[in-house]
Design an enzyme around this catalytic site. Structure first.
Site, PDB file in Angstrom:
ATOM      1  N   SER A   1       0.790  -1.158   0.015  1.00  0.00           N
ATOM      2  CA  SER A   1      -0.142  -0.122  -0.027  1.00  0.00           C
ATOM      3  C   SER A   1       0.899   1.180   0.010  1.00  0.00           C
ATOM      4  O   SER A   1       2.031   1.422   0.613  1.00  0.00           O
ATOM      5  CB  SER A   1      -0.665   0.034   1.165  1.00  0.00           C
ATOM      6  OG  SER A   1      -0.126   0.313   2.507  1.00  0.00           O
ATOM      7  N   ASP A   2       0.440   2.248  -0.713  1.00  0.00           N
ATOM      8  CA  ASP A   2       1.015   3.512  -0.120  1.00  0.00           C
ATOM      9  C   ASP A   2       0.606   3.983   0.981  1.00  0.00           C
ATOM     10  O   ASP A   2      -0.151   3.268   1.745  1.00  0.00           O
ATOM     11  CB  ASP A   2       0.399   4.611  -1.214  1.00  0.00           C
ATOM     12  CG  ASP A   2       1.400   6.020  -1.349  1.00  0.00           C
ATOM     13  OD1 ASP A   2       2.203   6.075  -0.222  1.00  0.00           O
ATOM     14  OD2 ASP A   2       1.054   6.610  -2.236  1.00  0.00           O
ATOM     15  N   TRP A   3       1.668   4.878   1.842  1.00  0.00           N
ATOM     16  CA  TRP A   3       1.844   4.846   3.228  1.00  0.00           C
ATOM     17  C   TRP A   3       0.363   5.385   3.795  1.00  0.00           C
ATOM     18  O   TRP A   3      -0.001   6.595   3.663  1.00  0.00           O
ATOM     19  CB  TRP A   3       2.755   5.767   3.719  1.00  0.00           C
ATOM     20  CG  TRP A   3       4.035   5.079   3.780  1.00  0.00           C
ATOM     21  CD1 TRP A   3       5.060   5.469   5.026  1.00  0.00           C
ATOM     22  CD2 TRP A   3       4.858   4.068   2.972  1.00  0.00           C
ATOM     23  NE1 TRP A   3       6.148   4.558   4.784  1.00  0.00           N
ATOM     24  CE2 TRP A   3       6.024   3.837   3.839  1.00  0.00           C
ATOM     25  CE3 TRP A   3       4.496   3.226   1.831  1.00  0.00           C
ATOM     26  CZ2 TRP A   3       6.818   2.743   3.108  1.00  0.00           C
ATOM     27  CZ3 TRP A   3       5.113   2.550   1.287  1.00  0.00           C
ATOM     28  CH2 TRP A   3       6.584   2.140   2.123  1.00  0.00           C
TER      29      TRP A   3
END
Ligand SMILES: *[C@@H]1O[C@H](CO)[C@@H](O)[C@H](O)[C@H]1NC(C)=O
Ligand SMILES: *[C@@H]1O[C@H](CO)[C@@H](O)[C@H](O)[C@H]1NC(C)=O
Ligand SMILES: *[C@@H]1O[C@H](CO)[C@@H](O)[C@H](O)[C@H]1NC(C)=O
Ligand SMILES: *[C@@H]1O[C@H](CO)[C@@H](O)[C@H](O)[C@H]1NC(C)=O
Ligand SMILES: *[C@@H]1O[C@H](CO)[C@@H](O)[C@H](O)[C@H]1NC(C)=O
Ligand SMILES: *[C@@H]1O[C@H](CO)[C@@H](O)[C@H](O)[C@H]1NC(C)=O
Ligand SMILES: *[C@@H]1O[C@H](CO)[C@@H](O)[C@H](O)[C@H]1NC(C)=O
Ligand SMILES: *[C@@H]1O[C@H](CO)[C@@H](O)[C@H](O)[C@H]1NC(C)=O
Ligand SMILES: *[C@@H]1O[C@H](CO)[C@@H](O)[C@H](O)[C@H]1NC(C)=O
Ligand SMILES: *[C@@H]1O[C@H](CO)[C@@H](O)[C@H](O)[C@H]1NC(C)=O
Ligand SMILES: *[C@@H]1O[C@H](CO)[C@@H](O)[C@H](O)[C@H]1NC(C)=O
Ligand SMILES: *[C@@H]1O[C@H](CO)[C@@H](O)[C@H](O)[C@H]1NC(C)=O
Length: 819
Positions: free
Chosen positions: A300-302
């Site tokens: 995932s993106d952060w």
């Protein structure tokens, strides 16, 4: 209901579009009202379910590594499995925990696309946009390799780069500069070469942000501050993209990334067709893991994970950075360990209560470990540099829930000889847009005047220059920036060079307000400068879109002021990408250089070009329009309604972004996509096009999928060649570009021409080189939404070759299916 809303909205179509740029010069907030379009809403409001998540097989060369990963997984407990797929606070920007009993040290993930950002003694390379502007495949590989060496030296297993999302649907998007080009073909080559370089250096690359991450505004949801992390007040913007546009534009460079066997993908923050990217089974299970046969893992993106089991079943493999919960980054800094996480302990619960098959968790770990083994990271990989821990404000030591085993030397200097590469890369990404009256190269001028706040030393540190005025801008902001260890500014490089030339004087004024409002004659010493060099900059950063395409700090007025008094005004921009250049036709502006974001050797990269030691060979990876209002496909902003799902971004322009749009509507532009001058001239002749396969079929052979997709899509069907002659007086690099116009039989909406080949060749004066372009089946196809396949259309293709998308020396007809 639908009819009512349609009627209401019909009148609001394009409200605000006319004012978009005009109202926003120099940083004023912009407003653009995107109408809701209920017809399309019905059409796009959901992404189709695609289940189950395909298991990795290691196909394409990772079979042995996959077996090692399987053997490893077989020895794990459920709790360890949950740990393996859940990020943890630790010394790196992303961390997974060690399994010491199996000799696994955990993974260290670090930003970003132009530097190992959270570290000491690393280099700051040229940005993606500069690499794109170089049109140089070898440079892209070399840059990726050098970046990889630095990550490896610091013990970072994963480099969170390269970027193909955003692609550059709109010039206003805040992160375009992290990627290469507003074109899928050029962007795809950049992805592929960067990934190969990085991974050949032993470091995993991460293709991001998947997919449709074309704006920053409202990229994340707004949470109820009094609720939990599932209480969303306003959902993130949804990129609503039709199937053909997805395949031919936004997915294209990611297909090249998968084919280059990139280790990981990062799912984006925003939604696609209404579903968050990290839980969208159509894009993860469907497009990425089935159609493109991707064998690595999706992280995932952060903070981009908004669900546990559902995201995992949709194809997400690793939650990063883990445990952010509703407050995102701020939460990480304030939370106590353990932080709530949709993954972590929830995975154990979900496996134990039967809602998540353990085989899916096994596949997640197999996907995470296969590239680790394939790249040999289990052998002799350097330890994480202990200095990372102190530099990491994102997850400071006080927040770590586990011990991280930090051994080995601290503060390792991993820069090697990369400065000399960066000097070269910065020059290669510099585009000469105008050069009249023999302005460039400079001929050892003895009296030089330098103007503009971009020319000299940053005055308040090198990061976040948006907030202050003075300093040479060589990178944008956010996770994609770098920590400079030194900076060669243009003023310094010009002074050094002038000293070598025994120049008499380098005068300089750095205050834009003063220059813009002054009588420049009164500033200059009476002995007139032979050349006035004006330095302009424009900032862009993650998390916000650009408010304007004009240069910052009243730079346009600075040019007007200088050019009104100096008849040899050379303008240099350090910029994120598109800048409108309203003064470009001013008779006293004799040369313009778009130097993009060149990296730490900025000044030397520039003087190499100014003085002709390097012949400019950069070409625009985007179009510069005559007027900001000429651009279409603006970011979606100023949605004033308060429904949870009201942030919808309709990609109604379909394939018509950048030059595809300007060409389709015959709109004049200032400098077209692919444009760039040289100190020499080139001539094209001897066009030849030959089929490499007889009886070419419209559809590919139905071969088993390999990373990147059906391998037959990469079968070369045609060899097109052209002779390029250097007709000028100095040696230089030509960038012959091949644009393809599909036959009339291709579906409506097909752009008049699309980039499908380019090379960069060095040619001595009076010499001729033959350049070949191998056109693959995919290059010659369109995506057929009914057949769900790439199809070569019937009829005559037009093959254009030239020095830009509008300077085409050769245009020939070729009937592919009939050959
Ligand atoms: C998005 O919706 C459009 C319109 O229905 C469809 O063509 C496209 O395939 C969808 N894509 C995804 C990834 O859901
Ligand atoms: C993945 O592999 C497991 C065996 O490890 C099997 O049970 C499962 O059905 C497979 N899933 C798919 C989608 O093929
Ligand atoms: C810590 O790292 C050292 C050196 O890499 C290694 O020998 C040791 O086994 C590690 N200890 C743990 C607990 O992982
Ligand atoms: C959150 O709670 C506070 C205190 O009860 C209240 O003032 C505020 O309006 C609430 N915010 C929302 C968005 O409900
Ligand atoms: C499960 O996820 C929820 C939502 O993020 C979180 O609040 C909770 O703490 C998690 N539970 C465990 C055991 O990690
Ligand atoms: C199983 O556990 C998961 C994670 O805690 C939870 O979201 C889900 O509701 C549980 N399902 C059942 C049937 O208890
Ligand atoms: C820049 O020049 C303007 C106009 O002369 C002046 O008001 C301003 O104080 C100057 N800025 C600095 C930092 O010197
Ligand atoms: C160009 O520069 C000269 C001074 O060299 C000046 O006299 C002239 O007015 C300038 N031209 C324009 C259009 O500003
Ligand atoms: C530019 O101005 C200088 C004097 O400042 C003059 O000598 C020169 O001829 C001018 N050049 C052109 C092209 O007008
Ligand atoms: C740009 O276009 C707008 C709207 O058509 C127009 O008002 C404006 O004058 C144009 N600006 C320039 C510099 O041509
Ligand atoms: C939305 O709000 C902005 C300012 O908040 C306003 O300028 C704009 O006109 C509004 N748009 C609509 C369609 O009401
Ligand atoms: C190129 O060819 C021309 C004409 O044959 C000749 O005059 C010139 O000297 C040649 N230039 C170089 C650099 O060889």
């Amino acid at each position: 209901m639908a009819t009512l809303i349609s009627a209401l909205l019909a009148s609001s179509t394009l409200v605000g579009a006319q004012n978009y740029d005009a109202s926003s010069r120099n940083g004023a907030a912009f407003q653009y009202v995107q109408p809701l379009d209920t017809v399309i809403l019905d059409e796009y409001n959901s992404s189709p379910p695609v289940y189950p998540s395909p298991n990795a097989t290691g196909v394409g060369g990772w079979e042995e590594a996959l077996q090692k990963a399987k053997d490893f997984v077989a020895q794990l407990t459920v709790e360890e499995k949950a740990d393996m797929v859940s990020g943890q606070p630790g010394p790196c920007v992303g961390n997974t925990v060690a399994i010491p009993r199996l000799g696994f040290p955990g993974l260290c993930l670090h930003d970003g696309p132009l530097a190992l950002r959270v570290a000491d003694y690393t280099s700051t390379f040229s940005a993606g946009v500069s690499a794109g502007a170089s049109w140089d495949k070898a440079l892209m590989y070399e840059r990726g390799y050098a970046l990889g060496e630095e990550f490896r030296g610091k013990g970072a297993h994963v480099a969170l780069q390269p970027v193909a999302g955003p692609l550059g649907r709109s010039g206003y998007a805040g992160r375009n500069w992290e990627g290469a080009a507003a074109d899928p073909y050029l962007s795809g080559v950049f992805m592929s070469e960067t990934i190969k370089g990085t991974q050949d250096a032993g470091v995993q690359a991460c293709a991001k942000h998947f997919v449709g991450n074309e704006q920053e505004t409202m990229r994340n949801p707004v949470f109820d501050p009094n609720g939990t992390d599932t209480d969303i007040l306003t959902a993130a913007v949804s990129a609503n993209i039709d199937d053909r546009t997805m395949h031919e534009l936004y997915l294209w460079p990611f297909a090249d990334a998968a084919r280059a066997k990139v280790a990981s993908f990062m799912c984006a923050y925003q939604r696609v067709n209404g579903s968050h990217s990290c839980q969208n089974s159509a894009i993860l299970n469907g497009l990425l893991k089935t159609e493109l046969g991707f064998q690595g893992y999706v992280m995932s993106d952060w903070g981009g994970t908004h669900t546990g089991v559902a995201g995992i079943l949709a194809g997400e493999d690793l939650d990063m950075p883990g445990g952010l919960g509703q407050y995102g980054m701020a939460f990480a800094e304030n939370a106590d360990y353990p932080m709530p996480s949709f993954f972590g302990g929830n995975i154990t619960l979900a496996v134990n209560n039967g809602s998540l098959p353990e085989t899916r968790v096994d596949d997640m770990i197999i996907r995470i470990l296969t590239p680790y083994f394939a790249l040999g990271q289990d052998q002799d990989f350097p330890t994480v540099d202990p200095s990372s821990a102190e530099l990491n404000t994102f997850s400071p030591r006080s927040k770590w829930g586990r011990e991280f085993n930090l051994t080995g030397p601290s503060s390792r200097d991993v820069r090697g000889n990369h400065g000399s590469l960066i000097r070269k890369h910065g020059a290669a990404g510099t585009v000469l847009l105008k050069n009249v009256n023999g302005a460039l190269p400079l001929k050892a001028p003895k009296n030089i005047a330098v103007f503009g706040n971009d020319a000299a030393e940053p005055t308040q540190g090198q990061l976040n220059q948006q907030n202050y005025e003075f300093g040479n801008l060589i990178a944008g902001g956010g996770s994609g920036t770098g920590q400079l260890t030194y900076l060669i500014t243009p003023l310094r490089a010009i002074q050094e060079r002038a000293a070598q030339d025994n120049a008499k004087i380098v005068q300089y004024w750095l205050n834009n307000t003063l220059i813009a409002n002054a009588d420049v004659d009164a500033l200059l010493i009476p002995d007139r400068p032979e050349v006035c060099i004006v330095f302009l900059k424009s900032w862009a950063a993650e998390a916000e879109d650009r408010a304007t395409l004009h240069v910052d700090w009243d730079g346009d007025a600075v040019v007007e002021s200088v050019a009104s008094k100096c008849n040899n005004t050379v303008v240099v921009t350090h910029a994120a990408g598109i800048n409108l250049l309203p003064w470009a036709d001013h008779p006293n502006v004799t040369a313009i250089l778009a130097a993009h974001y060149p990296g730490e050797q900025s000044g030397y990269s520039l003087t190499d070009i100014l003085y002709g030691d390097v012949n400019p060979s950069g070409h625009l990876p985007y179009t510069i329009a005559l007027n900001g209002t000429d651009y279409n496909a603006l970011p979606t902003t100023a949605v004033n309604t308060t429904g949870v799902h009201d942030w919808q971004s309709w990609f109604h322009e379909k394939l018509e972004i950048d030059y595809r749009y300007f060409d389709a509507h015959n709109i004049s532009v200032r400098y077209e996509f692919g444009f760039g001058l040289s100190y020499t001239t080139f001539n094209f002749s001897n066009f030849n096009a030959e089929p490499l396969v007889s009886n070419i079929s419209a559809l590919p052979a139905p071969l088993p999928v390999q990373p990147g997709g059906n391998p037959d899509l990469w079968t070369a069907l045609y060899n097109v060649s052209v002779a390029v002659t250097n007709t000028g007086k100095v040696a230089g690099h030509a960038v012959p570009q091949l644009y393809l116009g599909l036959p009339q039989s291709a579906p409506e909406g097909t752009p008049p021409k699309q980039l499908r080949g380019f090379e960069k060749v060095y040619i001595e004066p009076n010499q001729t080189t033959t350049v070949s372009f191998l056109l693959t089946r995919k290059d010659l196809s369109f995506w057929d939404i009914f057949r769900q396949d790439w199809v070569v259309p019937e009829g005559a293709f037009t093959v254009h070759i030239g020095e830009s998308s509008r300077r085409l020396s050769v245009s020939e007809q070729v009937d592919v299916l009939g050959s």
